[in-house]
Design an enzyme around this catalytic site. Structure first.
Site, PDB file in Angstrom:
ATOM      1  N   GLY A 180       0.828  -1.197   0.000  1.00  0.00           N
ATOM      2  CA  GLY A 180       0.000   0.000   0.000  1.00  0.00           C
ATOM      3  C   GLY A 180       0.864   1.249   0.000  1.00  0.00           C
ATOM      4  O   GLY A 180       1.971   1.244   0.550  1.00  0.00           O
ATOM      5  N   GLN A 187       2.964   9.884   1.251  1.00  0.00           N
ATOM      6  CA  GLN A 187       4.253   9.174   1.238  1.00  0.00           C
ATOM      7  C   GLN A 187       5.102   9.509   0.008  1.00  0.00           C
ATOM      8  O   GLN A 187       6.277   9.150  -0.047  1.00  0.00           O
ATOM      9  CB  GLN A 187       4.038   7.661   1.307  1.00  0.00           C
ATOM     10  CG  GLN A 187       3.441   7.203   2.628  1.00  0.00           C
ATOM     11  CD  GLN A 187       3.289   5.701   2.652  1.00  0.00           C
ATOM     12  OE1 GLN A 187       2.326   5.158   2.141  1.00  0.00           O
ATOM     13  NE2 GLN A 187       4.271   5.009   3.224  1.00  0.00           N
ATOM     14  N   CYS A 202       5.864  -0.285   7.292  1.00  0.00           N
ATOM     15  CA  CYS A 202       5.482   0.866   6.463  1.00  0.00           C
ATOM     16  C   CYS A 202       6.696   1.307   5.659  1.00  0.00           C
ATOM     17  O   CYS A 202       7.800   1.378   6.199  1.00  0.00           O
ATOM     18  CB  CYS A 202       5.006   2.001   7.377  1.00  0.00           C
ATOM     19  SG  CYS A 202       4.541   3.492   6.470  1.00  0.00           S
ATOM     20  N   LEU A 203       6.467   1.623   4.384  1.00  0.00           N
ATOM     21  CA  LEU A 203       7.588   2.066   3.540  1.00  0.00           C
ATOM     22  C   LEU A 203       8.204   3.353   4.069  1.00  0.00           C
ATOM     23  O   LEU A 203       9.375   3.631   3.801  1.00  0.00           O
ATOM     24  CB  LEU A 203       7.120   2.256   2.091  1.00  0.00           C
ATOM     25  CG  LEU A 203       6.657   0.975   1.373  1.00  0.00           C
ATOM     26  CD1 LEU A 203       6.100   1.320   0.000  1.00  0.00           C
ATOM     27  CD2 LEU A 203       7.783  -0.037   1.269  1.00  0.00           C
ATOM     28  N   HIS A 230      -4.501   1.068   7.315  1.00  0.00           N
ATOM     29  CA  HIS A 230      -3.145   1.619   7.460  1.00  0.00           C
ATOM     30  C   HIS A 230      -2.967   2.802   6.497  1.00  0.00           C
ATOM     31  O   HIS A 230      -2.461   3.869   6.898  1.00  0.00           O
ATOM     32  CB  HIS A 230      -2.121   0.509   7.178  1.00  0.00           C
ATOM     33  CG  HIS A 230      -0.693   0.969   7.194  1.00  0.00           C
ATOM     34  ND1 HIS A 230       0.221   0.539   8.138  1.00  0.00           N
ATOM     35  CD2 HIS A 230      -0.015   1.821   6.375  1.00  0.00           C
ATOM     36  CE1 HIS A 230       1.397   1.131   7.900  1.00  0.00           C
ATOM     37  NE2 HIS A 230       1.273   1.905   6.827  1.00  0.00           N
ATOM     38  N   GLU A 231      -3.382   2.622   5.234  1.00  0.00           N
ATOM     39  CA  GLU A 231      -3.223   3.693   4.244  1.00  0.00           C
ATOM     40  C   GLU A 231      -4.143   4.876   4.549  1.00  0.00           C
ATOM     41  O   GLU A 231      -3.763   6.039   4.369  1.00  0.00           O
ATOM     42  CB  GLU A 231      -3.500   3.174   2.828  1.00  0.00           C
ATOM     43  CG  GLU A 231      -2.584   2.045   2.379  1.00  0.00           C
ATOM     44  CD  GLU A 231      -1.115   2.313   2.640  1.00  0.00           C
ATOM     45  OE1 GLU A 231      -0.683   3.465   2.509  1.00  0.00           O
ATOM     46  OE2 GLU A 231      -0.400   1.364   3.011  1.00  0.00           O
ATOM     47  N   HIS A 237      -2.652   7.227   6.855  1.00  0.00           N
ATOM     48  CA  HIS A 237      -1.685   8.152   6.240  1.00  0.00           C
ATOM     49  C   HIS A 237      -2.352   9.434   5.747  1.00  0.00           C
ATOM     50  O   HIS A 237      -1.800  10.519   5.915  1.00  0.00           O
ATOM     51  CB  HIS A 237      -0.976   7.486   5.058  1.00  0.00           C
ATOM     52  CG  HIS A 237       0.195   6.623   5.447  1.00  0.00           C
ATOM     53  ND1 HIS A 237       1.283   7.094   6.146  1.00  0.00           N
ATOM     54  CD2 HIS A 237       0.450   5.310   5.220  1.00  0.00           C
ATOM     55  CE1 HIS A 237       2.155   6.114   6.328  1.00  0.00           C
ATOM     56  NE2 HIS A 237       1.666   5.015   5.782  1.00  0.00           N
TER      57      HIS A 237
HETATM   58 NI    NI Z   1       2.533   3.114   5.664  1.00  0.00          NI
END
Ligand code: NI
Length: 181
Positions: free
Chosen positions: A45, A50, A98-99, A140-141, A144
């Site tokens: 995701g 991000q 998470c990235l 989760h997304e 963000h």
């Molecule tokens: Ni994330």
């Protein structure tokens, strides 16, 4: 185009995100670029903040997980202006990463299912229930685009134990295989 990924500590992950209007320029291109960026970083995701864009937009690609979870076959979607309006009382714990927080993995408690209204990449409206792994990734997304990262959801004790790692991330002390900024 592959975007560099914004790392923990950057203001872009905390800013309020704006809804996209119907005349948003080159939305298809932005979404394809986000999928490409996600794939290049081996993620499931990616949310617009991000890549430094404070927009209510995220993409989810669960297809790499489909070998283990057949229900995820073909689950590759963009979510525009999403609004979660119902969350199950039942919750579960699941290890998330998470990235934007390379090297950190922690169990996070979240509702097991949600209902959400959103537009797809063609700006068609949907109202849908999600459960299981998809609901996990979507929540989760969604966090963000609300300026929240998963470590915000840990207990104060757990977060305190991670403090050193979080400070290191915000100072640029981390390693990962994808391009960051
Ligand atoms: Ni994330």
């Amino acid at each position: 185009m592959i975007y560099p990924i914004v790392i923990y500590g950057a203001q872009a992950l905390r800013n309020p995100c704006e809804e996209l209007g119907p005349d948003f320029p080159e939305l298809q291109k932005l979404i394809e670029d986000m999928f490409q960026t996600l794939e290049s970083a081996d993620g499931v995701g990616l949310a617009a903040p991000q890549i430094g864009k404070n927009l209510r937009l995220f993409v989810v690609d669960c297809t790499p997980m489909a070998a283990d979870r057949p229900e995820l076959a073909g689950f590759r979607r963009a979510f525009v202006n999403p609004q979660i309006y119902e969350r199950s009382e039942e919750t579960s714990l699941y290890s998330e990463g998470c990235l934007s927080l390379p090297g950190i993995y922690e169990d996070v408690r979240r509702p097991v299912s949600i209902r959400m209204r959103y537009l797809d990449e063609h700006l068609q409206p949907h109202d849908e229930e999600f459960g299981g792994f998809a609901a996990r990734v979507i929540q989760h997304e969604y966090d963000h685009i609300e300026g929240v990262v998963f470590t915000d959801r840990l207990s104060p004790l757990r977060r305190n134990l991670l403090k050193g790692k979080l400070v290191a991330l915000s100072k640029g002390k981390y390693r990962c295989t994808y391009r960051t900024r």
